[in-house]
Scaffold this motif. Structure first.
Motif, PDB file in Angstrom:
ATOM      1  N   CYS A  86       0.832  -1.215   0.000  1.00  0.00           N
ATOM      2  CA  CYS A  86       0.000   0.000   0.000  1.00  0.00           C
ATOM      3  C   CYS A  86       0.858   1.254   0.000  1.00  0.00           C
ATOM      4  N   MET A 104     -10.302  -0.977  -5.764  1.00  0.00           N
ATOM      5  CA  MET A 104      -9.227  -1.667  -5.044  1.00  0.00           C
ATOM      6  C   MET A 104      -7.986  -0.781  -4.946  1.00  0.00           C
ATOM      7  N   ALA A 113      -8.689   2.019  -2.529  1.00  0.00           N
ATOM      8  CA  ALA A 113      -8.601   1.534  -1.144  1.00  0.00           C
ATOM      9  C   ALA A 113      -7.152   1.476  -0.687  1.00  0.00           C
ATOM     10  N   ALA A 114      -6.262   1.005  -1.559  1.00  0.00           N
ATOM     11  CA  ALA A 114      -4.841   0.914  -1.194  1.00  0.00           C
ATOM     12  C   ALA A 114      -4.250   2.292  -0.928  1.00  0.00           C
ATOM     13  N   TYR A 161      -5.826   3.614   2.545  1.00  0.00           N
ATOM     14  CA  TYR A 161      -5.814   2.706   3.690  1.00  0.00           C
ATOM     15  C   TYR A 161      -4.917   3.231   4.811  1.00  0.00           C
ATOM     16  N   SER A 185      -8.046  -6.252   3.761  1.00  0.00           N
ATOM     17  CA  SER A 185      -9.071  -6.973   2.989  1.00  0.00           C
ATOM     18  C   SER A 185     -10.480  -6.542   3.388  1.00  0.00           C
ATOM     19  N   ALA A 209     -10.926  -2.909   2.061  1.00  0.00           N
ATOM     20  CA  ALA A 209     -11.073  -2.892   0.614  1.00  0.00           C
ATOM     21  C   ALA A 209     -12.429  -3.461   0.187  1.00  0.00           C
TER      22      ALA A 209
END
Length: 208
Positions: free
Chosen positions: A2, A56, A59-60, A63, A72, A75
Motif C-alpha cells: 500500500c 481496489m 482503497a490501497a 488505507y 481486505s 477494501a
C-alpha cells in the motif's frame, strides 16, 4: 504494498490487482445477484469488475493501518460501495428524462415487439432531414473535446492514442499498452476511469 501504491508504483498496483482478482469477481457476482443487474440495465460483468479494480487501487491509496482494520475488510467495503454506486447511476441523464416524461425503454429483441408497438396506431411517421442530426453531432463532438482536455495529461494521451482522436488511426489495446509501457490490465483500468469521467461530463446537462 500500500505504501508503494501511494507513491504510484505501477508494479505494485498490477500485483495488487492480480492477487485480488478473485475477490473483485466475487463481490461483483454478489452485487449483481443482490441488485438483479443484467446487461439490459446498461451494466455487464466487465463494468462491475472494472469498477472494482479501480476501487481496489483507491482503497490501497487511502488505507490507514493505524485504525487496526484488515486491508481486505477495508477494501471489501470500498469495492462494494463503488459497485453499488455504479448500479445506482447506471442510467444516463437522457434515460432519466425519458422516464420522467412517462416513456419506457424498449428493446428490439424483446419477443413481443412488433411494428405496431414501435409506432402507436394513427401516428404519422416522418423522416427527418439529416442536417439537424449533423448539427447535433457537431455539438456533441465539440462537447467531447471540451471535456477531454480537462482530463489529466496522461489520460488524454492514452485515449487520443488508442482511439485515434488526433491521428485518426485506431490502435489496439496491446499496442497502446506497449507504447505507454503499461500492462493491458492497468491500461484498461486507466481508460475505464477516464471514459467514466467523459461519460459523466457528456451527461451533465450542458450544451457545450
Amino acid at each position: 504494498m500500500c505504501h508503494r501504491i501511494k507513491e504510484n508504483d505501477l508494479s505494485s498496483e498490477t500485483r495488487l490487482l492480480l492477487e485480488n482478482e478473485g475477490l473483485i469477481v466475487q463481490i461483483a457476482n454478489m452485487i449483481k445477484n443482490r441488485r438483479n443487474v443484467n446487461s439490459s440495465d446498461g451494466i455487464d460483468d466487465a463494468d462491475l469488475i472494472q469498477e472494482g479494480r479501480i476501487a481496489m487501487l483507491t482503497a490501497a491509496k487511502v488505507y490507514d493501518e493505524g485504525k487496526n482494520a484488515k486491508f481486505s475488510t477495508f477494501a471489501f467495503e470500498i469495492i462494494k460501495n463503488a459497485m453499488t454506486d455504479l448500479c445506482d447511476h447506471c442510467q444516463s441523464t437522457f434515460e432519466r428524462h425519458m422516464e420522467a416524461a412517462g416513456l419506457t425503454r424498449l428493446f428490439l429483441n424483446d419477443p413481443d415487439v412488433t411494428e405496431s408497438t414501435l409506432y402507436p396506431r394513427g401516428t404519422d411517421v416522418q423522416w427527418k432531414d439529416s442536417t439537424g442530426d449533423l448539427a447535433v453531432l457537431h455539438i456533441m463532438l465539440e462537447k467531447l473535446h471540451n471535456r477531454l482536455v480537462l482530463l489529466p495529461a496522461r489520460e488524454q494521451r492514452i485515449l487520443m492514442y488508442h482511439f485515434g482522436i488526433s491521428a485518426l488511426e485506431f490502435k489496439s489495446v496491446s499496442e497502446t499498452a506497449a507504447y505507454f509501457h503499461l500492462t493491458e490490465k492497468y491500461l484498461k483500468i486507466i481508460e475505464t476511469g477516464a471514459l467514466k469521467t467523459l461519460r459523466d461530463g457528456m451527461n451533465d446537462g450542458k450544451i457545450i
